[in-house]
Design a protein around this motif. Sequence first.
Motif, PDB file in Angstrom:
ATOM      1  N   ARG A 199       4.577  13.343  -3.801  1.00 25.17           N
ATOM      2  CA  ARG A 199       4.183  11.934  -3.669  1.00 25.17           C
ATOM      3  C   ARG A 199       4.664  11.346  -2.346  1.00 25.17           C
ATOM      4  O   ARG A 199       4.028  10.456  -1.789  1.00 25.17           O
ATOM      5  CB  ARG A 199       4.651  11.117  -4.877  1.00 25.17           C
TER       6      ARG A 199
ATOM      7  N   ARG B 112      -9.511   7.049  -4.186  1.00 22.56           N
ATOM      8  CA  ARG B 112      -8.108   6.988  -3.777  1.00 22.56           C
ATOM      9  C   ARG B 112      -7.245   7.629  -4.864  1.00 22.56           C
ATOM     10  O   ARG B 112      -7.490   7.424  -6.050  1.00 22.56           O
ATOM     11  CB  ARG B 112      -7.719   5.516  -3.602  1.00 22.56           C
TER      12      ARG B 112
ATOM     13  N   ARG C 161      -3.311   8.157  -6.375  1.00 18.88           N
ATOM     14  CA  ARG C 161      -1.922   7.703  -6.263  1.00 18.88           C
ATOM     15  C   ARG C 161      -1.099   8.286  -7.399  1.00 18.88           C
ATOM     16  O   ARG C 161      -1.623   8.519  -8.496  1.00 18.88           O
ATOM     17  CB  ARG C 161      -1.851   6.180  -6.244  1.00 18.88           C
TER      18      ARG C 161
ATOM     19  N   ASP D 277       0.830  -1.210   0.000  1.00 13.52           N
ATOM     20  CA  ASP D 277       0.000   0.000   0.000  1.00 13.52           C
ATOM     21  C   ASP D 277       0.865   1.262   0.000  1.00 13.52           C
ATOM     22  O   ASP D 277       0.582   2.237  -0.690  1.00 13.52           O
ATOM     23  CB  ASP D 277      -0.918   0.013   1.236  1.00 13.52           C
TER      24      ASP D 277
ATOM     25  N   ASP E 277      -2.891  11.710   0.048  1.00 11.88           N
ATOM     26  CA  ASP E 277      -4.043  11.649   0.952  1.00 11.88           C
ATOM     27  C   ASP E 277      -4.004  12.758   2.000  1.00 11.88           C
ATOM     28  O   ASP E 277      -5.020  13.058   2.620  1.00 11.88           O
ATOM     29  CB  ASP E 277      -4.108  10.268   1.625  1.00 11.88           C
TER      30      ASP E 277
ATOM     31  N   THR F 134       2.435   1.795  -3.365  1.00 11.77           N
ATOM     32  CA  THR F 134       1.408   2.275  -4.293  1.00 11.77           C
ATOM     33  C   THR F 134       1.163   3.768  -4.079  1.00 11.77           C
ATOM     34  O   THR F 134       1.021   4.533  -5.031  1.00 11.77           O
ATOM     35  CB  THR F 134       0.103   1.485  -4.092  1.00 11.77           C
ATOM     36  N   SER F 135       1.176   4.173  -2.811  1.00 13.24           N
ATOM     37  CA  SER F 135       0.846   5.576  -2.545  1.00 13.24           C
ATOM     38  C   SER F 135       1.987   6.527  -2.890  1.00 13.24           C
ATOM     39  O   SER F 135       1.773   7.737  -2.948  1.00 13.24           O
ATOM     40  CB  SER F 135       0.387   5.760  -1.098  1.00 13.24           C
TER      41      SER F 135
ATOM     42  N   ALA G 289       2.969   1.300  -8.162  1.00  8.13           N
ATOM     43  CA  ALA G 289       1.739   0.533  -7.972  1.00  8.13           C
ATOM     44  C   ALA G 289       2.067  -0.948  -7.839  1.00  8.13           C
ATOM     45  O   ALA G 289       2.722  -1.531  -8.698  1.00  8.13           O
ATOM     46  CB  ALA G 289       0.795   0.765  -9.141  1.00  8.13           C
TER      47      ALA G 289
END
Lengths: 679, 366
Positions: free
Chosen positions: A355, B255, B257, A23, A360, A26-27, A31
Amino acid sequence: VKLPLSWLREYAPFTVEPKRLADDLTSVGLAVDGIETHGAQTVLELDVTTNRVDCMNVYGVAREVAAIYGLALRPLETAASERGAPAGDALEVKVEAPELCGRFSARLLDVKIGPSPAWLRERLELVGIRSINNVVDLTNYVMVEMGQPSHAFDLARVPGASLVVRWSREGETVETLDGQTRTLPAHVGVIAGKGGEPALALAGIMGGASSEIQEDTRTVALEAAWWDPLSTRRAARALGMHTEASHRFERGADVAAGRPSLDRLAHLAEKIGAGSARPGVIEVRGRERPARSIRLRSARVDALVGAPVPWAQQQRTLEALGFAVAGTTAEAEVRPPTWRLDVAREADLVEEVGRHFGLDKIPSALPPSGRVGVLRPSQRRERRIREVLTGIGMTEVINYAFVPAADVAPAPAVRLANPLTSEQDTLRNVDRGAGAGRGAAHQRAARPQGRRALRAGARLPAGSRAPARGAPARAAARGPVVSPPLVAAAAAVRPLRREGHPRAAVRAAGRPAADGRGAGAAARVPAPRPRGAPRQRRPRRGLRRRAASRGRGAYELKGEAVVLELDLESLLEAPAGIARFRSLDRFPAVERDLSILCDESTPAAEIDARVRKVAGERLRSVSLVDRYTGNQVPAGKVSLTVSLRYQDRERTLTSEEVQASVDAVVRELRAAGLEIRGE
Amino acid sequence: LADKSRELRETARAVRAEFDTLVREVKDSAALQALKDRFLGRKSGALSSLLKSLGQLGADERRELGQELNALKNEIEAQLADWQTRLEARQRKDALARERLDTSLPGRRQYVGRRHPLTVVRQELEDIFVAMGYEVYDGPEVEDDYFNFEALNMPPDHPARDMQDTFYLEGPGGLLLRTHTSSAQIHYMLENAHPPEVRIICPGKVYRRDSDVTHSPMFQQVEGLVVGKGISVSHLKGTIEAFLHALFGEAYPVRFRPSYFPYTEPSVEADLGCIVCEGKGRLADDSPCRICKSTGWLEILGSGMVNPAVFEAVNARLGRVAYDPEAVSGFAFGLGIERVAMVRHGIDDIRLFYENDLRFLEQFPS
């Protein structure tokens, strides 16, 4: 890219669970497509975007992992004891194509060819590489680990113990490692023997068979170079080849990775007992790209990200990823590492910081707006036309823009240079009912009786090679354009009704009444061309119809099939205008019907025109109410019933006034050779 | 005279009694009319005759009896009107009782056509963005290399071109069918009447040389572009969340990314929580979710901040700095219309959209 976690942990000692790591990767933009387990081993499947060639290897991903968790990235072990005479005594390297080869590094290893130890074979297997022998396995291992492709030549099989980098000559041949003999075009990079002959390997793509490692190989020349991305890409495409090496070089490898990767190879060779290195690394520089320096303003990062990112955090992220940062919050000079050819400007640095900051963590907000959003009148009109046509029973279909050439012939065709199939090799320009017919064929399969199809789509203006829309000046600014007509097709509809559908659409478009007789007038069907008569230019506005007898056969339609075409562009682009109220009529209308016997070939539109020509100003409308053939009508003839409506705004009309007009109409029609019944 | 008066009063009583009897026997409006004629008729009605006889009386008597007779007349009239109302009510009731309407009988079927499922999605997207202040802009489908690639920071031989296998047209000019609606961004920025402000979506057909269950050589995309002062990733996120929620519902998480597109920097992909397994990766029967490949997320769109190289390319073509990368920024996004329709309706073969089979087209609400 497959990534065994045990290998990754050697350089970034993370402690999180595999799922969490997936995860987190990916963030930050790496990916993770899947997590596989093979016995005790866990392997991540990474989908690395094409710009991040630096992460198509273990160490590059380890660097990202270290940056994510704030870990220290462990260095690669490269120490090796060297033996024998200096490498430079036994091998000569020349770069005759400096624009192709940024840097060429070479090392000599005295080796004993044999199988690789189990741990090495297993690691390669985990990433899907078959073990060959210890030396070849090591070159693969180092490529997976560090991303630098390298090639091992059997020194004894290199003519003159000399490696020469040059461009290919057209027509020369190389037998590559996969056993194929390849004839080269000009301008493919090759590594050749002494004096440039013969070509031994394809630079950055694949080694050659003539200098391949064999069981009796004693000394290998290990090559690790930086090849120009564009040259590699063009060569690989020209040869129809795509290899692990070319994939990396095309996307921009690390110019400084040659020497450390060869040192790593020497270290590993010693470790597994495959051989020992001769002293020294031979390094020849071609044309290297100048190092970049990028200005970074931390305020610009905040503005583009839309959230404040503390300068210390910006700096920490960049440094963890190998960037050199010097300067202050207001303005810093950032030098990207040699493995980040994708980073060229400030926006790229913003991405690096952003990034790792975490998308988020950026708050969501709608941009401020000073504008009202509305559909343009033409867009609203198109929707209205679609609503009306579907409301009266037509179903919208969408066809491919390409058709078989036969569907377009004999009109000049615009063809695809590289079609997928011959069934789809020509751009549709004139519909010819093809789409409607295809639609109707499926409809027939689905239902016993015909349904109607409605299609909107791009069409090339007939005969156009470089289709353009609008005024030439506008076309130049916009580039070539495909114009959008709309085709309505009706299958098995009663004759009198069949033209009603597109007429309804024309009315729906709210066409202004240019001739004062209401929008419907614009939709009059032009007279069909009598057999053999010269083709007339199609009116710019309105309808065109085709009796799709050809299509009917081709698509096995039963009953009557009619294709009607609306010139949607002219309908949509016409100025809208605002409807003006007209006071309601206070005096009654008078209606008179005429039955007209005429040849089947006489167009209704002709009668309509003649009536309007002589009926006088009190005629409000002419409408065709019946079209009859059969009993009491001679063969080849047709009986049309036309209803004339008279009205005056100021007073009630007298029957004499109406009769006078009707008489004039009858005279006109009789003069045209038509028979009026019952008058 | 007194006799006369008495006689008249008796007659009036008799009339009254007769009316009371007869009125109860009235069955229909014809009988009611007959009754009306009999008692109130101007010439021969019973009351009319009585009133005429008043002339034979003295003034006092006449006044007194006249008042009584008028009261009687009024009462008869009132009763008649009342009976009239009752009769009508009864008639309506009888009529309703006779008229049995089977409301479950189907009406005559009127075939209503349908918009194509892709048109439905496209218009829905347009409506959402128009409501957010966007303009809907159409770009051309036949492009040249500049609009489709170069201006979008994909110079010749750029590896990203591999992702988009292109159809070329025969003949001079290097014309091609656009591989994405991103090319419309460039057209709009060149034509823009109020630079640098941009707020558009560009829906339309695009073409790639690929055909299988998930790829159609022709498909549809919607491109979005917002340019202005102070536009940030925050606005990109807010916009995409707002429209995905409007399109799919508030229940599904979005989400973001990091990703890569040559014409955006930073680049961002947006995923939507899987609407089939609700983000669990597994269905109710514990079988793996095919739609999201068990990840719980659906890849929905690509986006990013406009790469300054794109602004520079547009400025160069315009010959002036209309979009100064130092002063303005923007975001762009693109998504496949088929993808939205396939996810929403559970369609597993993209080619069905272009086969014009009514058995397919009639399955979706229009």
